[in-house]
Design a protein around this motif. Structure first.
Motif, PDB file in Angstrom:
ATOM      1  N   MET A   1      -2.970 106.315  41.698  1.00 34.48           N
ATOM      2  CA  MET A   1      -3.031 106.972  40.395  1.00 34.48           C
ATOM      3  C   MET A   1      -2.128 108.185  40.384  1.00 34.48           C
ATOM      4  N   PHE A   2      -1.837 108.650  39.203  1.00 31.75           N
ATOM      5  CA  PHE A   2      -1.147 109.915  39.009  1.00 31.75           C
ATOM      6  C   PHE A   2      -2.143 110.865  38.381  1.00 31.75           C
ATOM      7  N   ALA A   3      -2.094 112.140  38.754  1.00 30.77           N
ATOM      8  CA  ALA A   3      -2.946 113.152  38.129  1.00 30.77           C
ATOM      9  C   ALA A   3      -2.046 114.287  37.662  1.00 30.77           C
ATOM     10  N   HIS A   4      -2.234 114.669  36.415  1.00 31.45           N
ATOM     11  CA  HIS A   4      -1.430 115.732  35.815  1.00 31.45           C
ATOM     12  C   HIS A   4      -2.361 116.808  35.276  1.00 31.45           C
ATOM     13  N   GLU A   5      -1.978 118.063  35.454  1.00 30.16           N
ATOM     14  CA  GLU A   5      -2.707 119.129  34.787  1.00 30.16           C
ATOM     15  C   GLU A   5      -2.248 119.143  33.342  1.00 30.16           C
ATOM     16  N   CYS A   6      -3.193 119.277  32.424  1.00 29.63           N
ATOM     17  CA  CYS A   6      -2.838 119.321  31.015  1.00 29.63           C
ATOM     18  C   CYS A   6      -3.821 120.211  30.270  1.00 29.63           C
ATOM     19  N   GLN A   7      -3.548 120.442  29.012  1.00 30.51           N
ATOM     20  CA  GLN A   7      -4.435 121.216  28.158  1.00 30.51           C
ATOM     21  C   GLN A   7      -4.643 120.449  26.870  1.00 30.51           C
ATOM     22  N   GLY A   8      -5.813 120.601  26.287  1.00 30.74           N
ATOM     23  CA  GLY A   8      -6.055 119.926  25.029  1.00 30.74           C
ATOM     24  C   GLY A   8      -7.392 120.300  24.450  1.00 30.74           C
ATOM     25  N   ARG A   9      -7.686 119.698  23.314  1.00 26.43           N
ATOM     26  CA  ARG A   9      -8.976 119.889  22.656  1.00 26.43           C
ATOM     27  C   ARG A   9      -9.230 118.700  21.760  1.00 26.43           C
TER      28      ARG A   9
ATOM     29  N   ILE B   1      -4.042 102.620  32.240  1.00 28.29           N
ATOM     30  CA  ILE B   1      -5.218 103.360  31.794  1.00 28.29           C
ATOM     31  C   ILE B   1      -4.896 104.840  31.927  1.00 28.29           C
ATOM     32  N   ILE B   2      -5.038 105.540  30.819  1.00 33.87           N
ATOM     33  CA  ILE B   2      -4.841 106.985  30.790  1.00 33.87           C
ATOM     34  C   ILE B   2      -6.195 107.606  30.486  1.00 33.87           C
ATOM     35  N   ALA B   3      -6.656 108.461  31.369  1.00 36.29           N
ATOM     36  CA  ALA B   3      -7.950 109.110  31.177  1.00 36.29           C
ATOM     37  C   ALA B   3      -7.758 110.622  31.208  1.00 36.29           C
ATOM     38  N   VAL B   4      -8.309 111.291  30.211  1.00 37.29           N
ATOM     39  CA  VAL B   4      -8.310 112.751  30.173  1.00 37.29           C
ATOM     40  C   VAL B   4      -9.735 113.185  30.491  1.00 37.29           C
ATOM     41  N   VAL B   5      -9.885 113.954  31.571  1.00 39.59           N
ATOM     42  CA  VAL B   5     -11.214 114.348  32.045  1.00 39.59           C
ATOM     43  C   VAL B   5     -11.263 115.851  32.317  1.00 39.59           C
ATOM     44  N   ARG B   6     -12.469 116.344  32.490  1.00 39.72           N
ATOM     45  CA  ARG B   6     -12.653 117.757  32.835  1.00 39.72           C
ATOM     46  C   ARG B   6     -12.089 118.023  34.235  1.00 39.72           C
TER      47      ARG B   6
ATOM     48  N   LYS C   1      -7.517 120.504  31.384  1.00 34.68           N
ATOM     49  CA  LYS C   1      -7.980 119.142  31.641  1.00 34.68           C
ATOM     50  C   LYS C   1      -7.113 118.524  32.722  1.00 34.68           C
ATOM     51  N   ARG C   2      -7.519 117.361  33.181  1.00 36.95           N
ATOM     52  CA  ARG C   2      -6.692 116.523  34.057  1.00 36.95           C
ATOM     53  C   ARG C   2      -6.434 115.226  33.332  1.00 36.95           C
ATOM     54  N   MET C   3      -5.215 114.736  33.431  1.00 36.77           N
ATOM     55  CA  MET C   3      -4.879 113.437  32.874  1.00 36.77           C
ATOM     56  C   MET C   3      -4.559 112.512  34.036  1.00 36.77           C
ATOM     57  N   LEU C   4      -5.355 111.454  34.154  1.00 38.86           N
ATOM     58  CA  LEU C   4      -5.140 110.440  35.187  1.00 38.86           C
ATOM     59  C   LEU C   4      -4.430 109.256  34.563  1.00 38.86           C
ATOM     60  N   THR C   5      -3.451 108.725  35.268  1.00 37.59           N
ATOM     61  CA  THR C   5      -2.742 107.541  34.821  1.00 37.59           C
ATOM     62  C   THR C   5      -2.754 106.536  35.954  1.00 37.59           C
ATOM     63  N   MET C   6      -3.151 105.305  35.629  1.00 35.54           N
ATOM     64  CA  MET C   6      -3.138 104.250  36.643  1.00 35.54           C
ATOM     65  C   MET C   6      -2.785 102.929  35.983  1.00 35.54           C
TER      66      MET C   6
ATOM     67  N   GLY D   1     -16.009 117.391  24.982  1.00 35.22           N
ATOM     68  CA  GLY D   1     -15.076 117.719  26.062  1.00 35.22           C
ATOM     69  C   GLY D   1     -15.163 116.786  27.257  1.00 35.22           C
ATOM     70  N   ASP D   2     -16.008 115.751  27.168  1.00 37.63           N
ATOM     71  CA  ASP D   2     -16.133 114.808  28.281  1.00 37.63           C
ATOM     72  C   ASP D   2     -14.830 114.057  28.549  1.00 37.63           C
ATOM     73  N   GLY D   3     -13.995 113.864  27.536  1.00 35.04           N
ATOM     74  CA  GLY D   3     -12.698 113.236  27.751  1.00 35.04           C
ATOM     75  C   GLY D   3     -12.453 112.031  26.874  1.00 35.04           C
ATOM     76  N   LYS D   4     -11.340 111.375  27.129  1.00 31.36           N
ATOM     77  CA  LYS D   4     -10.921 110.174  26.407  1.00 31.36           C
ATOM     78  C   LYS D   4     -10.289 109.216  27.408  1.00 31.36           C
ATOM     79  N   ILE D   5     -10.350 107.921  27.058  1.00 33.47           N
ATOM     80  CA  ILE D   5      -9.702 106.886  27.863  1.00 33.47           C
ATOM     81  C   ILE D   5      -8.852 106.044  26.928  1.00 33.47           C
ATOM     82  N   PHE D   6      -7.609 105.810  27.311  1.00 32.69           N
ATOM     83  CA  PHE D   6      -6.685 104.985  26.536  1.00 32.69           C
ATOM     84  C   PHE D   6      -6.242 103.814  27.403  1.00 32.69           C
TER      85      PHE D   6
END
Length: 124
Positions: free
Chosen positions: A28-36, A4-9, A69-74, A98-103
């Motif tokens: 989980m892993f948390a990565h700093e990222c940027q996006g729109r 599960i990859i989640a991009v959140v505020r 944004k933050r990207m969480l991977t688990m 801007g609430d995010g996406k989940i993959f």
């Protein structure tokens, strides 16, 4: 198993980690990222800006900006997918862009390096 990859505020990270811990998801892993998202940019203005039209560049302003944004991977067991998705939505949903996406992606196998465990045992 699923990834599960989640991009959140950025400002929801602490609440998200706490909520996931409450349902038993600590790894989980948390990565700093940027996006729109696509809704933040007018495609006609963007193409005009790419062509170098000054008016389009001026109109683009902040809309072309990438947001922190933050990207969480688990990786979770199949039975944990729905609770994780529900928790992510409940914790991060404001109803605004801007609430995010989940993959959700399939994982064919996993191995824990420390113990040599293979398969679902490697992720619990």
């Amino acid at each position: 198993m699923k990834e599960i990859i989640a991009v959140v505020r950025m400002n929801t990270m602490n609440q998200t980690k706490q909520a996931l811990t409450k349902i038993g998801i600590d790894s989980m892993f948390a990565h700093e990222c940027q996006g729109r998202g696509k809704g933040l940019v007018d495609v006609k203005i963007l193409s005009g800006a790419k062509e170098g039209h000054e008016e389009a560049i001026a109109l683009l302003g902040e809309k072309g900006k990438l947001y922190a944004k933050r990207m969480l991977t688990m990786v979770v067991s199949d039975h944990n997918v729905e609770p994780v998705i529900q928790t992510l939505i409940e914790t991060n949903q404001t109803g605004k862009p801007g609430d995010g996406k989940i993959f959700i992606l399939p994982i064919s196998n996993a191995a824990r390096v420390r113990t040599g465990e293979i398969g679902p045992k490697a992720i619990v």
